[in-house]
Each structure stands twice: as structure tokens, then as C-alpha cells.
Design a protein around this motif. Structure first.
Motif, PDB file in Angstrom:
ATOM      1  N   ALA A 117       0.826  -1.201   0.000  1.00 56.38           N
ATOM      2  CA  ALA A 117       0.000   0.000   0.000  1.00 56.38           C
ATOM      3  C   ALA A 117       0.860   1.251   0.000  1.00 56.38           C
ATOM      4  CB  ALA A 117      -0.924  -0.003   1.215  1.00 56.38           C
ATOM      5  N   ASP A 118       1.891   1.270   0.833  1.00 57.57           N
ATOM      6  CA  ASP A 118       2.784   2.430   0.889  1.00 57.57           C
ATOM      7  C   ASP A 118       3.502   2.638  -0.439  1.00 57.57           C
ATOM      8  OD1 ASP A 118       2.075   2.826   3.517  1.00 57.57           O
ATOM      9  OD2 ASP A 118       3.883   1.917   4.357  1.00 57.57           O
ATOM     10  N   ALA A 119       3.947   1.552  -1.044  1.00 56.81           N
ATOM     11  CA  ALA A 119       4.642   1.656  -2.325  1.00 56.81           C
ATOM     12  C   ALA A 119       3.711   2.147  -3.424  1.00 56.81           C
ATOM     13  CB  ALA A 119       5.244   0.307  -2.703  1.00 56.81           C
ATOM     14  N   MET A 120       2.439   1.732  -3.372  1.00 53.96           N
ATOM     15  CA  MET A 120       1.477   2.204  -4.366  1.00 53.96           C
ATOM     16  C   MET A 120       1.302   3.719  -4.271  1.00 53.96           C
ATOM     17  SD  MET A 120      -0.355   0.969  -6.841  1.00 53.96           S
ATOM     18  CE  MET A 120      -0.288   2.422  -7.900  1.00 53.96           C
ATOM     19  N   GLU A 121       1.219   4.222  -3.047  1.00 54.82           N
ATOM     20  CA  GLU A 121       1.118   5.669  -2.861  1.00 54.82           C
ATOM     21  C   GLU A 121       2.374   6.369  -3.379  1.00 54.82           C
ATOM     22  OE1 GLU A 121      -1.788   5.731   1.086  1.00 54.82           O
ATOM     23  OE2 GLU A 121       0.380   6.018   1.313  1.00 54.82           O
ATOM     24  N   ALA A 122       3.534   5.757  -3.164  1.00 58.36           N
ATOM     25  CA  ALA A 122       4.778   6.343  -3.652  1.00 58.36           C
ATOM     26  C   ALA A 122       4.803   6.393  -5.180  1.00 58.36           C
ATOM     27  CB  ALA A 122       5.973   5.547  -3.131  1.00 58.36           C
ATOM     28  N   VAL A 123       4.300   5.344  -5.818  1.00 59.04           N
ATOM     29  CA  VAL A 123       4.251   5.316  -7.287  1.00 59.04           C
ATOM     30  C   VAL A 123       3.317   6.404  -7.803  1.00 59.04           C
ATOM     31  CG1 VAL A 123       3.469   3.960  -9.262  1.00 59.04           C
ATOM     32  CG2 VAL A 123       4.923   2.905  -7.519  1.00 59.04           C
ATOM     33  N   ILE A 124       2.204   6.619  -7.117  1.00 60.55           N
ATOM     34  CA  ILE A 124       1.288   7.703  -7.500  1.00 60.55           C
ATOM     35  C   ILE A 124       2.005   9.043  -7.443  1.00 60.55           C
ATOM     36  CG2 ILE A 124      -0.727   9.010  -6.706  1.00 60.55           C
ATOM     37  CD1 ILE A 124      -1.973   6.298  -5.918  1.00 60.55           C
ATOM     38  N   ALA A 125       2.757   9.258  -6.369  1.00 62.95           N
ATOM     39  CA  ALA A 125       3.502  10.512  -6.240  1.00 62.95           C
ATOM     40  C   ALA A 125       4.545  10.647  -7.346  1.00 62.95           C
ATOM     41  CB  ALA A 125       4.183  10.585  -4.876  1.00 62.95           C
ATOM     42  N   ALA A 126       5.181   9.532  -7.712  1.00 65.34           N
ATOM     43  CA  ALA A 126       6.177   9.567  -8.783  1.00 65.34           C
ATOM     44  C   ALA A 126       5.549   9.978 -10.111  1.00 65.34           C
ATOM     45  CB  ALA A 126       6.844   8.197  -8.909  1.00 65.34           C
ATOM     46  N   ILE A 127       4.357   9.442 -10.396  1.00 66.87           N
ATOM     47  CA  ILE A 127       3.650   9.840 -11.621  1.00 66.87           C
ATOM     48  C   ILE A 127       3.310  11.322 -11.569  1.00 66.87           C
ATOM     49  CG2 ILE A 127       1.567   9.507 -13.014  1.00 66.87           C
ATOM     50  CD1 ILE A 127       1.474   6.619 -11.994  1.00 66.87           C
ATOM     51  N   TYR A 128       2.843  11.778 -10.415  1.00 65.41           N
ATOM     52  CA  TYR A 128       2.494  13.195 -10.238  1.00 65.41           C
ATOM     53  C   TYR A 128       3.705  14.090 -10.479  1.00 65.41           C
ATOM     54  CZ  TYR A 128       1.515  17.511  -7.665  1.00 65.41           C
ATOM     55  OH  TYR A 128       1.384  18.826  -7.299  1.00 65.41           O
ATOM     56  N   GLN A 129       4.845  13.737  -9.915  1.00 63.76           N
ATOM     57  CA  GLN A 129       6.038  14.557 -10.088  1.00 63.76           C
ATOM     58  C   GLN A 129       6.557  14.501 -11.516  1.00 63.76           C
ATOM     59  OE1 GLN A 129       8.735  13.222  -6.923  1.00 63.76           O
ATOM     60  NE2 GLN A 129       8.120  15.013  -5.732  1.00 63.76           N
ATOM     61  N   ASP A 130       6.372  13.372 -12.155  1.00 68.25           N
ATOM     62  CA  ASP A 130       6.872  13.206 -13.519  1.00 68.25           C
ATOM     63  C   ASP A 130       5.979  13.880 -14.555  1.00 68.25           C
ATOM     64  OD1 ASP A 130       8.884  11.754 -15.260  1.00 68.25           O
ATOM     65  OD2 ASP A 130       7.038  10.915 -16.089  1.00 68.25           O
ATOM     66  N   GLY A 131       4.657  13.794 -14.354  1.00 63.44           N
ATOM     67  CA  GLY A 131       3.753  14.276 -15.394  1.00 63.44           C
ATOM     68  C   GLY A 131       2.760  15.332 -14.988  1.00 63.44           C
ATOM     69  N   GLY A 132       2.656  15.631 -13.695  1.00 68.80           N
ATOM     70  CA  GLY A 132       1.699  16.629 -13.238  1.00 68.80           C
ATOM     71  C   GLY A 132       0.390  16.012 -12.768  1.00 68.80           C
ATOM     72  N   TYR A 133      -0.489  16.860 -12.248  1.00 70.04           N
ATOM     73  CA  TYR A 133      -1.712  16.376 -11.622  1.00 70.04           C
ATOM     74  C   TYR A 133      -2.649  15.692 -12.605  1.00 70.04           C
ATOM     75  CZ  TYR A 133      -6.163  16.190  -9.213  1.00 70.04           C
ATOM     76  OH  TYR A 133      -7.337  15.742  -8.672  1.00 70.04           O
ATOM     77  N   ASP A 134      -2.847  16.240 -13.774  1.00 68.12           N
ATOM     78  CA  ASP A 134      -3.815  15.661 -14.703  1.00 68.12           C
ATOM     79  C   ASP A 134      -3.399  14.255 -15.127  1.00 68.12           C
ATOM     80  OD1 ASP A 134      -6.274  16.017 -16.240  1.00 68.12           O
ATOM     81  OD2 ASP A 134      -4.975  15.936 -18.010  1.00 68.12           O
ATOM     82  N   ILE A 135      -2.117  14.066 -15.368  1.00 69.34           N
ATOM     83  CA  ILE A 135      -1.616  12.736 -15.736  1.00 69.34           C
ATOM     84  C   ILE A 135      -1.802  11.766 -14.578  1.00 69.34           C
ATOM     85  CG2 ILE A 135       0.441  11.409 -16.323  1.00 69.34           C
ATOM     86  CD1 ILE A 135      -0.593  13.062 -18.637  1.00 69.34           C
TER      87      ILE A 135
END
Length: 226
Positions: A117-135
Motif C-alpha cells: 500500500a505504501d509503495a502504491m502511494e509512492a508510485v502515485i507521487a512519482a507519476i504526479y512529479q513526472d507528469g503533473g496532476y492531470d496525468i
């Protein structure tokens, strides 16, 4: 930075190709693997939790514009809690690409619900930092899929629902008794019995006390309402 073959394949399962692969590497690095030259994913977990929360809050408001807060809150909790995040992590086999220390590997870390669960949240943050909120929002909605539309109108935790049932009838809160614990220390299996003051009870078995208690409460609630 070039990703390893397993992380490159994971991007496909995830549905996001990273412009800056460093974000993904950090997201899958557990604290048991940290060193002076390697960051873990704990700070990303903190950020990802907030991104996920905002996306789910928006999605629920759009899905049911007339739902009151009292109904939205349990639906929200059902979608962002540990079990939901871990379930999505298993769906994309996130555990297979986690970077874990030796002790965490030996203790079955790739299967641990909290770690997934913690890693899934981290991956979400990685996508956010890489592509922004809409992505990130599009990725979350795709990964959670039908869970959003199918979340129960009353998504309360079964233990909460059973306690409210008992209190409404003047009974004491339900008791949860550990009947048995089996299996190795790193992968225990618990059998829990939920008991009402009136004497009614039901048992359930699961890989964690929390899950076993919830399953027992659900079974007992179904019994008393049948």
C-alpha cells in the motif's frame, strides 16, 4: 537513466512511461534498501497519499452530485484505505519490482499489505512529479477502475457497522477473540471469532488480525440481519 528490464515492463503495466525514470526507481525503493547514495520512498508515500485523496474526493463528488458528506466519507475511506491501495498494487504486480533489503526479503516483504500500500502511494507521487496532476489523476482513475463506480452506498467498515447494530439494541460492543494462529511468523494466518453480548458469534480466517476481525464482523452482521 536507463531502467532495468523489470521496471521497464512495470511501466507498461502501470500505464505511464516516465520521462524521468529516477522518480520510479525511488518510488519502488523501500527504506530497508536506503544508503548514503540511495533515497527511499517514504516522502513519496506522504505526497502520494494526498494526491490519491484529492483524486478520489473529486471522483466521488462527480459520480454522485447529490450525495451528502455522511455518505461520501465512508465511500472515500473504502477507496483510499490500505486494503484498496494494496489490491491495486497486486493488480499491477508492484511487489515484483520492489527494492527491498535482505531482512525484508526474507520476511516476505513483497507480499506484505502495508508495504504494498505504501509503495502504491509512492508510485502515485512519482507519476504526479513526472507528469503533473492531470496525468496522475488519469492514471489513478484507470488503475482504480470499477472500484469507484461500484463502491457500496454504505461503505462502512464491517466492525463499525456491527458495533452500531449492537448499540442500537442496547448491547455492549462486540468482542473479538483470537481462536487460532497458524503458519510461520512472516506469514501468519489468524482465526478470529466475533461475539455479541446476546451470544451470537461467527468466525473468520485471514492473513492479518484486522482482516479476520472484519470478515468475522461481516459474517456476524449478515447472520443477525438474515
Amino acid at each position: 537513466m536507463k531502467l532495468s528490464a523489470d521496471l521497464a515492463a512495470f511501466q507498461t503495466r502501470l500505464g505511464h512511461i516516465f520521462a524521468k525514470p529516477d522518480y520510479l526507481v525511488r518510488a519502488v525503493t523501500h527504506s530497508s534498501m536506503t544508503s548514503a547514495h540511495r533515497d527511499d520512498n517514504q516522502r513519496l508515500e506522504f505526497l502520494g497519499d494526498r494526491v490519491l485523496g484529492l483524486v478520489m474526493a473529486e471522483a466521488l463528488l462527480q459520480a454522485d452530485p447529490n450525495a451528502p458528506e455522511g455518505l461520501l466519507a465512508p465511500r472515500y475511506n473504502a477507496l483510499v484505505r490500505r486494503e484498496a491501495c494494496a489490491d491495486v498494487a497486486r493488480q499491477i504486480d508492484l511487489g515484483a519490482v520492489l527494492k527491498l533489503g535482505r531482512s525484508e526479503m526474507k520476511s516476505g516483504g513483497r507480499r506484505k499489505e502495508a508495504l504494498l500500500a505504501d509503495a502504491m502511494e509512492a508510485v502515485i507521487a512519482a507519476i504526479y512529479q513526472d507528469g503533473g496532476y492531470d496525468i496522475a489523476r488519469k492514471a489513478i482513475l484507470r488503475l482504480w477502475g470499477d472500484r469507484i463506480g461500484n463502491v457500496a452506498d454504505d461503505a462502512r467498515d464491517p466492525k463499525t457497522a456491527l458495533q452500531e447494530w449492537a448499540q442500537a439494541r442496547g448491547e455492549q460492543p462486540p468482542a473479538y477473540v483470537e481462536i487460532a494462529r497458524e503458519g510461520p511468523d512472516h506469514q501468519p494466518v489468524f482465526t478470529i471469532e466475533a461475539r455479541l453480548e446476546s451470544g451470537q458469534c461467527e468466525q473468520a480466517t485471514a492473513g492479518s488480525k484486522r482482516h479476520a476481525e472484519q470478515a468475522a464482523a461481516k459474517a456476524l452482521l449478515e447472520k443477525v440481519n438474515s
